[in-house]
Scaffold this active site. Structure first.
Site, PDB file in Angstrom:
ATOM      1  N   ASP A  46       0.838  -1.197   0.000  1.00 49.26           N
ATOM      2  CA  ASP A  46       0.000   0.000   0.000  1.00 49.26           C
ATOM      3  C   ASP A  46       0.884   1.263   0.000  1.00 49.26           C
ATOM      4  OD1 ASP A  46       0.847  -0.116   2.635  1.00 49.26           O
ATOM      5  OD2 ASP A  46      -1.140   0.107   3.519  1.00 49.26           O
ATOM      6  N   SER A  47       2.206   1.054   0.020  1.00 46.20           N
ATOM      7  CA  SER A  47       3.136   2.172  -0.206  1.00 46.20           C
ATOM      8  C   SER A  47       2.872   2.827  -1.554  1.00 46.20           C
ATOM      9  CB  SER A  47       4.591   1.686  -0.135  1.00 46.20           C
ATOM     10  OG  SER A  47       4.775   0.533  -0.934  1.00 46.20           O
ATOM     11  N   ASP A  85      -1.034  -6.133  -0.278  1.00 45.73           N
ATOM     12  CA  ASP A  85      -1.303  -5.492   1.009  1.00 45.73           C
ATOM     13  C   ASP A  85      -2.796  -5.278   1.206  1.00 45.73           C
ATOM     14  OD1 ASP A  85       0.292  -4.714   3.121  1.00 45.73           O
ATOM     15  OD2 ASP A  85       1.263  -3.109   1.981  1.00 45.73           O
ATOM     16  N   GLU A 184       9.415  -4.182  10.606  1.00 46.71           N
ATOM     17  CA  GLU A 184       9.796  -2.869  10.061  1.00 46.71           C
ATOM     18  C   GLU A 184      10.248  -1.925  11.177  1.00 46.71           C
ATOM     19  OE1 GLU A 184       7.132  -1.044   7.240  1.00 46.71           O
ATOM     20  OE2 GLU A 184       8.266   0.848   7.260  1.00 46.71           O
TER      21      GLU A 184
END
Ligand code: KIV
Length: 267
Positions: A46-47, A85, A184
């Site tokens: 979804d970046s 995502d 992350e």
């Protein structure tokens, strides 16, 4: 020729100590290039809301966006294992929506698996989706959809209490049935501890070298997003100035009447 990767490969790679290479991709031509280079797993992250659509964060990304981009990626017929995502609000409100939206990313998008942000708080959704035989990748630590709770994109798991909480998140994700987990923005020592304790592979981003694999955003490694480059990114190319120069040359040719030439014309 590279063999089509399946969920079974990643468990074996962890067991044999072979590192898992993951990159994001959002479209057809880039997927062909990344896959041709031999990547193990592609994440339709979804970046894309930030690096493709120009939003300030990933929160505005919709299911429609994710399905559109996952379809484009799948048209390249990658040998890599493709994970899509789950965007903000597609799995947090209730388990029925979580199941339906995960199913749509597989059925309409063509992905082989989905990714969900969250640890203990996402365990029920992970379990509900894995019960439908859709593989789920977890994502803990710095989870960009939790931007406002975290007060910005800050390293998570610093100090004993936070580290213990992240260990609990990692255990919860594994217990819920995830086949892998993204770590992350956490200290490298903690990532090493989680990687050692879990039986599923850990995929790090800003989590140091001891994870079972690494993931980065394709625009970051190619130098396509010049405004911000996090510390954990290694740039393997600087494409922004090359593209800008090519466009400037085209504009100059058009304005100067030197394009098109005879060889570009039909007779
Ligand atoms: O959205 C994304 O691309 C991600 C990766 C950076 C892990 O979640």
């Amino acid at each position: 020729m590279q063999k089509k990767k399946t969920v079974l490969d990643f468990q074996k790679m962890k067991a044999e100590g072979e590192k898992i290479a993951v990159l994001t991709s959002y479209d057809f031509p880039m997927t062909g290039l990344i896959d041709g280079a031999g990547i193990d797993m592609i994440l339709v992250g979804d970046s894309l809301g930030v690096v493709v659509a120009g939003h300030d964060n990933t929160l505005p990304v919709t299911m429609e966006d994710m399905i559109y981009h996952t379809k484009a990626v799948m048209r390249a017929r990658p040998n890599a294992f493709v994970v899509a995502d789950m965007p903000f609000l597609s799995y947090q409100t209730d388990l029925t929506s979580a199941r339906l939206n995960a199913g749509l990313l597989v059925k309409d998008g063509g992905a082989a698996a989905v990714k969900i942000e969250g640890g203990v708080n996402a365990a029920a959704a992970i379990a509900a989706i894995t019960e439908m035989d859709i593989p789920v990748m977890g994502h803990i630590g710095l989870t960009p959809q939790s931007l406002h709770r975290m007060g910005g994109y800050k390293v998570q798991g610093k100090g004993d209490a936070q580290a213990e909480k992240l260990l609990e998140d990692a255990r919860a994700v594994e217990r819920a049935g995830a086949f892998a987990v993204v770590l992350e923005g956490i200290p490298m020592g903690l990532a090493a501890r989680i990687t050692e304790e879990l039986t599923i592979p850990t995929i790090g981003i800003g989590a140091g070298p001891h994870c079972d694999g690494q993931v980065l955003v394709i625009h970051d490694i190619l130098g396509l997003c010049s405004k911000y480059s996090p510390k954990f990114v290694k740039r393997y190319a600087e494409l922004a100035p090359i593209i800008a120069e090519a466009c400037a040359n085209y504009i100059a040719d058009v304005k100067g009447g030197t394009f098109p030439e005879e060889r570009h014309c039909f007779k």
